[in-house]
Motif scaffolding. Structure first.
Motif, PDB file in Angstrom:
ATOM      1  N   HIS A 123       0.842  -1.198   0.000  1.00  0.00           N
ATOM      2  CA  HIS A 123       0.000   0.000   0.000  1.00  0.00           C
ATOM      3  C   HIS A 123       0.879   1.249   0.000  1.00  0.00           C
ATOM      4  O   HIS A 123       1.961   1.261   0.594  1.00  0.00           O
ATOM      5  N   GLU A 124       0.397   2.316  -0.648  1.00  0.00           N
ATOM      6  CA  GLU A 124       1.179   3.553  -0.752  1.00  0.00           C
ATOM      7  C   GLU A 124       1.474   4.206   0.599  1.00  0.00           C
ATOM      8  O   GLU A 124       2.415   4.991   0.712  1.00  0.00           O
ATOM      9  N   GLN A 125       0.710   3.891   1.646  1.00  0.00           N
ATOM     10  CA  GLN A 125       0.960   4.478   2.965  1.00  0.00           C
ATOM     11  C   GLN A 125       2.017   3.708   3.771  1.00  0.00           C
ATOM     12  O   GLN A 125       2.446   4.163   4.820  1.00  0.00           O
TER      13      GLN A 125
END
Length: 184
Positions: A123-125
């Motif tokens: 995930h990008e986070q």
């Protein structure tokens, strides 16, 4: 989301803010250990403790074969199960950075299965590569919808200390962030 039979109630593993702010009725709780995962500020918070423009950091469970995470297993009674699971999903799955899983926990009384939210490493986070000093710098100034990142850090570190579940990295971060905030 996983398919969870909640007809007899269910267990939830708390390792971060759930320790000091579960937000649901707890029928029973016990210290528990999850193996193969470690507690880490490896998730950028763009809702609760930061914003998209200035992300904060929140804890997640990051997979690591030789690691473990000590926390608390909370039991949710059947009469509160449906509402609690819905509220947990709203709180924890707000940006899809967490994955809802069922994990085996070890407790002093034996093992149990618990709903456990872990980080999605693609995930990008996800930000598992950040050094502790960089984490401290971010948390010293970030603020989100649930308040300052410092509050999240200090409450979690204090609660871990109070319950005998000391986490050396969190203790270091809590002290370092106090110094950074005092210098601002």
């Amino acid at each position: 989301m996983v398919d969870i039979d909640i007809s007899d109630g269910f267990w939830v593993f708390g390792y971060g803010s759930l320790l000091w702010n579960p937000g649901f009725p707890v029928a029973e709780q016990k210290q528990a250990r999850l193996t193969g995962w470690h507690r880490s500020f490896c998730m950028r918070s763009i809702h609760h403790r930061g914003t998209e423009e200035k992300p904060g950091l929140v804890l997640a469970l990051d997979h690591q074969e030789d690691a473990f995470c000590d926390g608390v297993a909370f039991f949710v009674a059947p009469e509160h199960a449906e509402k609690t699971l819905a509220e947990l999903r709203e709180r924890e799955l707000v940006s899809s950075a967490y994955l809802e899983t069922i994990q085996a926990l070890e407790t002093p009384e034996g093992s149990l299965q618990a709903v456990t939210y872990v980080i999605d490493p693609v995930h990008e986070q996800y930000c598992g590569e950040l050094a502790l000093e960089e984490q401290a710098q971010i948390m010293s100034t970030a603020v989100g919808g649930r308040g300052p990142n410092t509050e999240y850090l200090w409450n979690t570190a204090a609660h871990l200390e109070e319950t005998g579940l000391r986490d050396a990295d969190l203790s270091w971060l809590a002290e370092r962030v106090k110094v950074l905030v005092a210098d601002q």
